[in-house]
Motif scaffolding. Structure first.
Motif, PDB file in Angstrom:
ATOM      1  N   ALA A  77     -23.995   8.294 -22.523  1.00  0.00           N
ATOM      2  CA  ALA A  77     -23.671   7.399 -21.407  1.00  0.00           C
ATOM      3  C   ALA A  77     -22.240   7.576 -20.923  1.00  0.00           C
ATOM      4  CB  ALA A  77     -23.910   5.948 -21.817  1.00  0.00           C
ATOM      5  N   ASP A  78     -21.312   7.859 -21.831  1.00  0.00           N
ATOM      6  CA  ASP A  78     -19.906   8.020 -21.443  1.00  0.00           C
ATOM      7  C   ASP A  78     -19.322   9.334 -21.953  1.00  0.00           C
ATOM      8  OD1 ASP A  78     -19.924   7.431 -24.124  1.00  0.00           O
ATOM      9  OD2 ASP A  78     -18.450   5.808 -24.028  1.00  0.00           O
ATOM     10  N   ARG A  79     -20.211  10.347 -22.123  1.00  0.00           N
ATOM     11  CA  ARG A  79     -19.768  11.654 -22.607  1.00  0.00           C
ATOM     12  C   ARG A  79     -20.330  12.749 -21.719  1.00  0.00           C
ATOM     13  NH1 ARG A  79     -20.783   8.628 -27.224  1.00  0.00           N
ATOM     14  NH2 ARG A  79     -19.214   8.787 -28.896  1.00  0.00           N
ATOM     15  N   ARG A  80     -19.559  13.805 -21.534  1.00  0.00           N
ATOM     16  CA  ARG A  80     -20.048  14.964 -20.789  1.00  0.00           C
ATOM     17  C   ARG A  80     -20.857  15.885 -21.680  1.00  0.00           C
ATOM     18  NH1 ARG A  80     -18.439  16.793 -16.203  1.00  0.00           N
ATOM     19  NH2 ARG A  80     -18.193  18.953 -16.918  1.00  0.00           N
ATOM     20  N   PHE A  81     -20.484  15.964 -22.955  1.00  0.00           N
ATOM     21  CA  PHE A  81     -21.168  16.821 -23.910  1.00  0.00           C
ATOM     22  C   PHE A  81     -21.410  16.039 -25.195  1.00  0.00           C
ATOM     23  CE2 PHE A  81     -18.710  19.589 -21.108  1.00  0.00           C
ATOM     24  CZ  PHE A  81     -19.725  20.389 -20.610  1.00  0.00           C
ATOM     25  N   VAL A  82     -22.204  16.582 -26.092  1.00  0.00           N
ATOM     26  CA  VAL A  82     -22.598  15.834 -27.283  1.00  0.00           C
ATOM     27  C   VAL A  82     -21.415  15.570 -28.197  1.00  0.00           C
ATOM     28  CG1 VAL A  82     -24.060  15.888 -29.352  1.00  0.00           C
ATOM     29  CG2 VAL A  82     -24.972  16.674 -27.158  1.00  0.00           C
ATOM     30  N   VAL A  83     -20.553  16.572 -28.362  1.00  0.00           N
ATOM     31  CA  VAL A  83     -19.378  16.426 -29.219  1.00  0.00           C
ATOM     32  C   VAL A  83     -18.153  16.932 -28.455  1.00  0.00           C
ATOM     33  CG1 VAL A  83     -18.235  17.133 -31.369  1.00  0.00           C
ATOM     34  CG2 VAL A  83     -20.709  16.704 -31.346  1.00  0.00           C
ATOM     35  N   GLY A  84     -17.099  16.148 -28.398  1.00  0.00           N
ATOM     36  CA  GLY A  84     -15.870  16.595 -27.753  1.00  0.00           C
ATOM     37  C   GLY A  84     -16.018  16.702 -26.247  1.00  0.00           C
ATOM     38  N   ASP A  85     -15.132  17.509 -25.652  1.00  0.00           N
ATOM     39  CA  ASP A  85     -15.102  17.619 -24.190  1.00  0.00           C
ATOM     40  C   ASP A  85     -15.567  18.974 -23.688  1.00  0.00           C
ATOM     41  OD1 ASP A  85     -13.030  19.178 -25.042  1.00  0.00           O
ATOM     42  OD2 ASP A  85     -11.459  18.128 -23.933  1.00  0.00           O
ATOM     43  N   ARG A  86     -16.327  19.706 -24.526  1.00  0.00           N
ATOM     44  CA  ARG A  86     -16.826  21.020 -24.126  1.00  0.00           C
ATOM     45  C   ARG A  86     -18.142  21.281 -24.861  1.00  0.00           C
ATOM     46  NH1 ARG A  86     -12.998  21.199 -27.609  1.00  0.00           N
ATOM     47  NH2 ARG A  86     -11.362  21.267 -26.026  1.00  0.00           N
ATOM     48  N   VAL A  87     -18.856  22.287 -24.391  1.00  0.00           N
ATOM     49  CA  VAL A  87     -20.127  22.614 -25.017  1.00  0.00           C
ATOM     50  C   VAL A  87     -19.912  23.110 -26.444  1.00  0.00           C
ATOM     51  CG1 VAL A  87     -20.179  25.024 -24.229  1.00  0.00           C
ATOM     52  CG2 VAL A  87     -22.321  23.808 -24.620  1.00  0.00           C
ATOM     53  N   THR A  88     -20.820  22.721 -27.335  1.00  0.00           N
ATOM     54  CA  THR A  88     -20.806  23.191 -28.722  1.00  0.00           C
ATOM     55  C   THR A  88     -22.231  23.580 -29.117  1.00  0.00           C
ATOM     56  OG1 THR A  88     -21.263  21.019 -29.718  1.00  0.00           O
ATOM     57  CG2 THR A  88     -18.926  21.592 -29.294  1.00  0.00           C
ATOM     58  N   LEU A  89     -22.376  24.032 -30.347  1.00  0.00           N
ATOM     59  CA  LEU A  89     -23.709  24.368 -30.839  1.00  0.00           C
ATOM     60  C   LEU A  89     -24.624  23.154 -30.844  1.00  0.00           C
ATOM     61  CD1 LEU A  89     -22.929  26.767 -33.836  1.00  0.00           C
ATOM     62  CD2 LEU A  89     -23.644  27.371 -31.522  1.00  0.00           C
ATOM     63  N   ALA A  90     -24.056  21.952 -30.942  1.00  0.00           N
ATOM     64  CA  ALA A  90     -24.875  20.744 -30.902  1.00  0.00           C
ATOM     65  C   ALA A  90     -25.607  20.635 -29.572  1.00  0.00           C
ATOM     66  CB  ALA A  90     -24.005  19.513 -31.151  1.00  0.00           C
ATOM     67  N   ASP A  91     -24.907  20.925 -28.478  1.00  0.00           N
ATOM     68  CA  ASP A  91     -25.545  20.874 -27.168  1.00  0.00           C
ATOM     69  C   ASP A  91     -26.707  21.859 -27.086  1.00  0.00           C
ATOM     70  OD1 ASP A  91     -23.724  19.091 -25.340  1.00  0.00           O
ATOM     71  OD2 ASP A  91     -22.333  20.376 -26.443  1.00  0.00           O
ATOM     72  N   LEU A  92     -26.492  23.073 -27.559  1.00  0.00           N
ATOM     73  CA  LEU A  92     -27.534  24.094 -27.452  1.00  0.00           C
ATOM     74  C   LEU A  92     -28.747  23.729 -28.301  1.00  0.00           C
ATOM     75  CD1 LEU A  92     -25.403  27.372 -27.541  1.00  0.00           C
ATOM     76  CD2 LEU A  92     -26.066  25.971 -25.577  1.00  0.00           C
ATOM     77  N   ASP A  93     -28.516  23.196 -29.498  1.00  0.00           N
ATOM     78  CA  ASP A  93     -29.635  22.802 -30.348  1.00  0.00           C
ATOM     79  C   ASP A  93     -30.450  21.691 -29.699  1.00  0.00           C
ATOM     80  OD1 ASP A  93     -29.034  24.574 -32.408  1.00  0.00           O
ATOM     81  OD2 ASP A  93     -29.332  23.056 -33.955  1.00  0.00           O
ATOM     82  N   ILE A  94     -29.758  20.692 -29.173  1.00  0.00           N
ATOM     83  CA  ILE A  94     -30.448  19.520 -28.636  1.00  0.00           C
ATOM     84  C   ILE A  94     -31.086  19.811 -27.284  1.00  0.00           C
ATOM     85  CG2 ILE A  94     -30.066  17.164 -27.822  1.00  0.00           C
ATOM     86  CD1 ILE A  94     -27.921  16.916 -30.024  1.00  0.00           C
ATOM     87  N   ALA A  95     -30.509  20.740 -26.528  1.00  0.00           N
ATOM     88  CA  ALA A  95     -31.041  21.047 -25.195  1.00  0.00           C
ATOM     89  C   ALA A  95     -32.295  21.901 -25.237  1.00  0.00           C
ATOM     90  CB  ALA A  95     -29.968  21.757 -24.362  1.00  0.00           C
ATOM     91  N   ALA A  96     -32.614  22.493 -26.368  1.00  0.00           N
ATOM     92  CA  ALA A  96     -33.728  23.435 -26.442  1.00  0.00           C
ATOM     93  C   ALA A  96     -35.044  22.889 -25.901  1.00  0.00           C
ATOM     94  CB  ALA A  96     -33.905  23.922 -27.880  1.00  0.00           C
ATOM     95  N   PRO A  97     -35.421  21.615 -26.152  1.00  0.00           N
ATOM     96  CA  PRO A  97     -36.700  21.132 -25.624  1.00  0.00           C
ATOM     97  C   PRO A  97     -36.820  21.178 -24.108  1.00  0.00           C
ATOM     98  CG  PRO A  97     -36.001  19.729 -27.423  1.00  0.00           C
ATOM     99  CD  PRO A  97     -34.860  20.658 -27.129  1.00  0.00           C
ATOM    100  N   PHE A  98     -35.686  21.183 -23.403  1.00  0.00           N
ATOM    101  CA  PHE A  98     -35.757  21.298 -21.954  1.00  0.00           C
ATOM    102  C   PHE A  98     -36.299  22.656 -21.517  1.00  0.00           C
ATOM    103  CE2 PHE A  98     -32.967  17.612 -21.996  1.00  0.00           C
ATOM    104  CZ  PHE A  98     -33.322  16.934 -20.836  1.00  0.00           C
ATOM    105  N   SER A  99     -36.334  23.627 -22.413  1.00  0.00           N
ATOM    106  CA  SER A  99     -36.829  24.953 -22.076  1.00  0.00           C
ATOM    107  C   SER A  99     -38.280  24.911 -21.594  1.00  0.00           C
ATOM    108  CB  SER A  99     -36.715  25.898 -23.279  1.00  0.00           C
ATOM    109  OG  SER A  99     -35.371  26.038 -23.690  1.00  0.00           O
TER     110      SER A  99
END
Length: 222
Positions: A149-171
């Motif tokens: 709700a108040d974050r651009r990415f899952v952890v920190g202010d840039r893309v990390t491996l967490a984003d890639l893991d969690i985004a996979a279902p959108f494939s």
């Protein structure tokens, strides 16, 4: 010797690895494995991964499977901040990667197997399995939606491996119809990844071409 990655271009799991490698500038030698033709069940492939799943990484004499493990290996080998910019962020990234594997991606994969995989094999989906998967996905998505709700990415202010893991279902979400569209922060975050991470947009095109081509060849309209 280049690092070899064995996998099907339609795989969301392979997508996570090739996206991470592209972001980090890690050169990969791709070896295509056609899952629909059973190429992951051959004796040679089963010697690499006895589960008969892809992707598999081969770096010299080191063989590694499971996408998250491969990405951690590549990130430690290449450096950079996909594992987080600090010790605290690193553990947050790992937390979300483990969460994704335990409580998130597994249900999207289950839905793909029921709604797409079975159709390609001429079998009907089990609606009770789909209902269960949808309930689990909604529960996880509610947590993610609040987190983002108040974050651009899952952890920190840039893309990390967490984003890639969690985004996979959108494939595969527009094919399987998993209920991600019910969660606006999650949808906005995925769009942000597509707009700000060129590798994620490129691998989406690869997945789409592969799966849509397979469905068309089989005469299947979703």
């Amino acid at each position: 010797m280049p690092i070899k990655i064995y996998g099907d271009p339609g795989s969301g799991s392979l997508r996570r690895v090739t996206s991470a490698a592209a972001i980090m500038g890690v050169a990969l030698e791709r070896v295509n494995i056609d899952l629909f033709r059973g190429e992951s069940q051959t004796p040679d492939f089963l010697a690499l991964n006895p589960h008969g799943l892809s992707p598999v990484m081969v770096d010299g004499d080191f063989v590694l499977y499971e996408s998250s493990a491969i990405n951690l290996y590549l990130a430690e080998k290449a450096g950079g901040e996909l594992l987080g910019a600090s010790t605290r962020e690193r553990y947050e990234v790992l937390q979300w990667m483990f969460w994704s594997g335990e409580q998130w991606r597994i249900f999207a994969t289950l839905t793909f197997d029921e709604r797409i995989g079975k159709r390609l094999m001429g079998q009907p989906e089990d609606e009770s399995i789909v209902r269960l998967a949808f309930a689990k996905i909604r529960a996880g998505a509610a947590v993610l939606d609040a987190h983002l709700a108040d974050r651009r990415f899952v952890v920190g202010d840039r893309v990390t491996l967490a984003d890639l893991d969690i985004a996979a279902p959108f494939s595969q979400s527009h094919r399987t119809k998993i209920p991600l569209g019910e969660f606006p922060n999650l949808v906005a975050w995925q769009q942000r990844l597509l707009e700000t991470v060129p590798a994620w947009a490129q691998t989406k095109r690869e997945v789409d071409a592969r799966i849509d081509g397979a469905l068309e060849a089989a005469g299947i309209q979703l």
